[in-house]
Motif scaffolding. Structure first.
Motif, PDB file in Angstrom:
ATOM      1  N   GLY A  17       0.811  -1.213   0.000  1.00 39.00           N
ATOM      2  CA  GLY A  17       0.000   0.000   0.000  1.00 39.00           C
ATOM      3  C   GLY A  17       0.842   1.259   0.000  1.00 39.00           C
ATOM      4  N   GLY A  18       2.081   1.140  -0.463  1.00 36.93           N
ATOM      5  CA  GLY A  18       2.922   2.329  -0.577  1.00 36.93           C
ATOM      6  C   GLY A  18       3.303   2.975   0.735  1.00 36.93           C
ATOM      7  N   PHE A  19       3.225   2.237   1.841  1.00 35.16           N
ATOM      8  CA  PHE A  19       3.510   2.754   3.181  1.00 35.16           C
ATOM      9  C   PHE A  19       2.483   3.786   3.641  1.00 35.16           C
ATOM     10  N   VAL A  20       1.447   4.020   2.834  1.00 36.88           N
ATOM     11  CA  VAL A  20       0.438   5.020   3.196  1.00 36.88           C
ATOM     12  C   VAL A  20      -0.974   4.439   3.200  1.00 36.88           C
ATOM     13  N   SER A  21      -1.121   3.170   2.827  1.00 37.18           N
ATOM     14  CA  SER A  21      -2.444   2.563   2.745  1.00 37.18           C
ATOM     15  C   SER A  21      -2.301   1.048   2.835  1.00 37.18           C
ATOM     16  N   GLY A  22      -3.410   0.347   2.611  1.00 33.62           N
ATOM     17  CA  GLY A  22      -3.394  -1.118   2.603  1.00 33.62           C
ATOM     18  C   GLY A  22      -4.400  -1.695   3.579  1.00 33.62           C
ATOM     19  N   LEU A  23      -5.080  -2.735   3.140  1.00 28.91           N
ATOM     20  CA  LEU A  23      -6.119  -3.370   3.947  1.00 28.91           C
ATOM     21  C   LEU A  23      -5.763  -4.832   4.196  1.00 28.91           C
ATOM     22  N   ARG A  24      -5.500  -5.161   5.446  1.00 30.74           N
ATOM     23  CA  ARG A  24      -5.160  -6.540   5.809  1.00 30.74           C
ATOM     24  C   ARG A  24      -6.205  -7.547   5.324  1.00 30.74           C
ATOM     25  N   PRO A  25      -7.512  -7.282   5.521  1.00 29.56           N
ATOM     26  CA  PRO A  25      -8.506  -8.276   5.086  1.00 29.56           C
ATOM     27  C   PRO A  25      -8.444  -8.604   3.597  1.00 29.56           C
ATOM     28  N   TYR A  32       0.555   2.621   9.169  1.00 28.62           N
ATOM     29  CA  TYR A  32       1.328   3.274   8.125  1.00 28.62           C
ATOM     30  C   TYR A  32       1.167   4.786   8.261  1.00 28.62           C
ATOM     31  N   ALA A  33       1.818   5.519   7.361  1.00 30.12           N
ATOM     32  CA  ALA A  33       1.777   6.979   7.458  1.00 30.12           C
ATOM     33  C   ALA A  33       0.319   7.451   7.437  1.00 30.12           C
ATOM     34  N   LEU A  34       0.021   8.423   8.241  1.00 37.29           N
ATOM     35  CA  LEU A  34       0.905   9.310   8.988  1.00 37.29           C
ATOM     36  C   LEU A  34       1.145   8.842  10.431  1.00 37.29           C
ATOM     37  N   ALA A  35       0.602   7.678  10.770  1.00 39.34           N
ATOM     38  CA  ALA A  35       0.720   7.179  12.142  1.00 39.34           C
ATOM     39  C   ALA A  35       2.088   6.574  12.421  1.00 39.34           C
ATOM     40  N   ALA A  36       2.843   6.267  11.368  1.00 41.95           N
ATOM     41  CA  ALA A  36       4.132   5.599  11.574  1.00 41.95           C
ATOM     42  C   ALA A  36       5.109   6.026  10.487  1.00 41.95           C
ATOM     43  N   GLU A  37       6.381   5.991  10.809  1.00 39.60           N
ATOM     44  CA  GLU A  37       7.428   6.194   9.823  1.00 39.60           C
ATOM     45  C   GLU A  37       8.582   5.262  10.157  1.00 39.60           C
ATOM     46  N   HIS A  38       9.413   4.996   9.177  1.00 39.32           N
ATOM     47  CA  HIS A  38      10.532   4.066   9.356  1.00 39.32           C
ATOM     48  C   HIS A  38      11.373   4.464  10.580  1.00 39.32           C
ATOM     49  N   PRO A  39      11.670   3.478  11.468  1.00 39.28           N
ATOM     50  CA  PRO A  39      11.427   2.034  11.374  1.00 39.28           C
ATOM     51  C   PRO A  39      10.233   1.537  12.207  1.00 39.28           C
ATOM     52  N   ASP A  40       9.246   2.383  12.451  1.00 40.69           N
ATOM     53  CA  ASP A  40       8.101   1.958  13.260  1.00 40.69           C
ATOM     54  C   ASP A  40       7.412   0.729  12.679  1.00 40.69           C
ATOM     55  N   SER A  89       4.438  -5.324  -2.800  1.00 42.65           N
ATOM     56  CA  SER A  89       4.747  -3.898  -2.919  1.00 42.65           C
ATOM     57  C   SER A  89       5.508  -3.411  -1.675  1.00 42.65           C
ATOM     58  N   ALA A  90       4.976  -2.426  -0.950  1.00 39.80           N
ATOM     59  CA  ALA A  90       5.636  -1.998   0.280  1.00 39.80           C
ATOM     60  C   ALA A  90       5.750  -3.150   1.264  1.00 39.80           C
ATOM     61  N   GLY A  91       4.775  -4.060   1.242  1.00 42.34           N
ATOM     62  CA  GLY A  91       4.859  -5.254   2.079  1.00 42.34           C
ATOM     63  C   GLY A  91       5.972  -6.175   1.642  1.00 42.34           C
ATOM     64  N   GLY A  92       6.297  -6.163   0.337  1.00 43.27           N
ATOM     65  CA  GLY A  92       7.451  -6.924  -0.140  1.00 43.27           C
ATOM     66  C   GLY A  92       8.741  -6.361   0.417  1.00 43.27           C
ATOM     67  N   TYR A  93       8.811  -5.027   0.492  1.00 43.04           N
ATOM     68  CA  TYR A  93       9.975  -4.404   1.131  1.00 43.04           C
ATOM     69  C   TYR A  93      10.077  -4.833   2.589  1.00 43.04           C
ATOM     70  N   ALA A 118       6.802   9.890   2.983  1.00 44.06           N
ATOM     71  CA  ALA A 118       5.936   9.509   4.097  1.00 44.06           C
ATOM     72  C   ALA A 118       6.547   8.353   4.882  1.00 44.06           C
ATOM     73  N   PHE A 119       7.135   7.405   4.169  1.00 43.21           N
ATOM     74  CA  PHE A 119       7.783   6.249   4.810  1.00 43.21           C
ATOM     75  C   PHE A 119       8.911   6.685   5.743  1.00 43.21           C
ATOM     76  N   LEU A 120       9.723   7.613   5.269  1.00 45.66           N
ATOM     77  CA  LEU A 120      10.884   8.056   6.041  1.00 45.66           C
ATOM     78  C   LEU A 120      10.604   9.277   6.906  1.00 45.66           C
ATOM     79  N   GLY A 121       9.450   9.931   6.697  1.00 46.78           N
ATOM     80  CA  GLY A 121       9.148  11.142   7.446  1.00 46.78           C
ATOM     81  C   GLY A 121      10.075  12.281   7.091  1.00 46.78           C
ATOM     82  N   LYS A 122      10.448  12.367   5.805  1.00 48.13           N
ATOM     83  CA  LYS A 122      11.420  13.354   5.354  1.00 48.13           C
ATOM     84  C   LYS A 122      10.820  14.283   4.307  1.00 48.13           C
TER      85      LYS A 122
END
Length: 315
Positions: A73-81, A104-112, A144-148, A207-211
């Motif tokens: 989800g690009g570190f900004v989205s994604g649905l587990r179900p 994920y963002a905005l609630a978290a950034e690497h390495p959260d 995608s981001a989950g692959g990372y 968003a992932f890095l908060g930069k």
């Protein structure tokens, strides 16, 4: 400095439309999977999305290998179900499948993110007897981001110094090993991936890095930056990996780069290129929709079975 107000607004909008798109795409993928014991929405932590699902084939005796799945989800989205249907296929193959959500963002950034995911894995391993898991055979997968993030789990498990570098508190750090990875349309160096011109990838990485854009320029070369490039750890200790790319995906170069790194390090790996309607980004998730997706899933299962057989024989 961090993200600008404009960045934050764009992230919120991206989360909304990307998750809406996932809901719509889930409809043609879903089918009824019978014979699976399903435990959904188990809370493993305090985060908003710190929940996971556990699936196990009914009627199977003994301990089964663990298949951990991490959504993209690009570190900004994604649905587990929306990844359950993919996990069901692995449960039918004879795995206990753990489908892990994370903030994920905005609630978290690497390495959260990776700290949270290890807490999810810890939750499952603590209940290995209850779930009937063989903890010596663990497969970690993601799209995608989950692959990372899946690849980062493999890098941390094979390079224990990263537990400290990333501030990961993990009860099983001395014993945890990843037997194999399954990586669907992943990116393996977030900063480098900006050069692929994947849609909105610059925003996602910030968003992932908060930069901010300005901070990102120095982040990639600054000494002491938190580890973010997974393929820099693709050495002889890295787990065997089945890499899935998609023909029409701008991130295909990221999969090719990891393939080349593993080839050079003589790490066991497989590579599959999805085509047709499966040839879009993360199209391999539509594993029951068309021929290429079905073939990809079959090859991934074959690769994993071979790796786990070697683990069982002590090779």
């Amino acid at each position: 400095m961090g993200l600008t107000l404009g960045d934050k607004i764009a992230v919120v909008l991206s989360e909304a439309y990307l998750n809406l798109g996932e809901v719509m795409l889930y409809i043609p993928f879903a089918r009824v999977h019978k014979g699976i014991e399903k435990r959904r929405g188990l809370c493993y932590g305090t985060g908003k999305r710190a929940s996971l699902d556990v699936f196990r084939p009914e009627g199977r005796e003994g301990k089964l290998p663990l298949f951990v799945y991490i959504h993209g989800g690009g570190f900004v989205s994604g649905l587990r179900p929306n990844r359950r249907f993919y996990c069901y296929n692995w449960a039918e193959e004879g795995f206990v499948a753990a489908n892990i959500g994370y903030d994920y963002a905005l609630a978290a950034e690497h390495p959260d993110h990776i700290r949270q995911i290890f807490k999810g894995i810890e939750f499952v391993l603590e209940r290995a007897e209850e779930f009937g898991i063989d903890t010596s055979r663990v497969v970690v997968a993601g799209d995608s981001a989950g692959g990372y993030l899946a690849a980062l789990v493999g890098a941390v498990a094979s390079h224990p110094e990263l537990y400290d570098d990333l501030g990961i508190d993990f009860r099983f750090r001395e014993s945890f090993r990843v037997s194999a990875l399954v990586l669907l349309s992943g990116l393996f160096d977030p900063v480098r991936s900006i050069g692929t011109r994947f849609p909105s990838i610059g925003l996602y990485v910030r968003a992932f890095l908060g930069k901010s854009k300005e901070e990102l320029v120095s982040y990639s070369s600054r000494e002491g930056a938190l580890p973010a490039a997974v393929d820099s750890y693709a050495d002889h200790d890295f787990p065997p990996a089945f890499i899935v790319a998609s023909k029409a995906d701008r991130l295909k170069a990221e999969s090719e780069n990891l393939h080349d790194e593993l080839e050079a390090a003589c790490v066991k790996h497989g590579y599959f290129l999805c085509t047709g309607i499966n040839g879009v980004h993360a199209g391999a998730l539509a594993c029951e929709l068309a021929r290429s997706g079905k073939e990809c899933l079959a090859e991934a299962k074959k690769f994993v079975r071979e790796v786990l057989a070697a683990v069982g024989s002590g090779e």
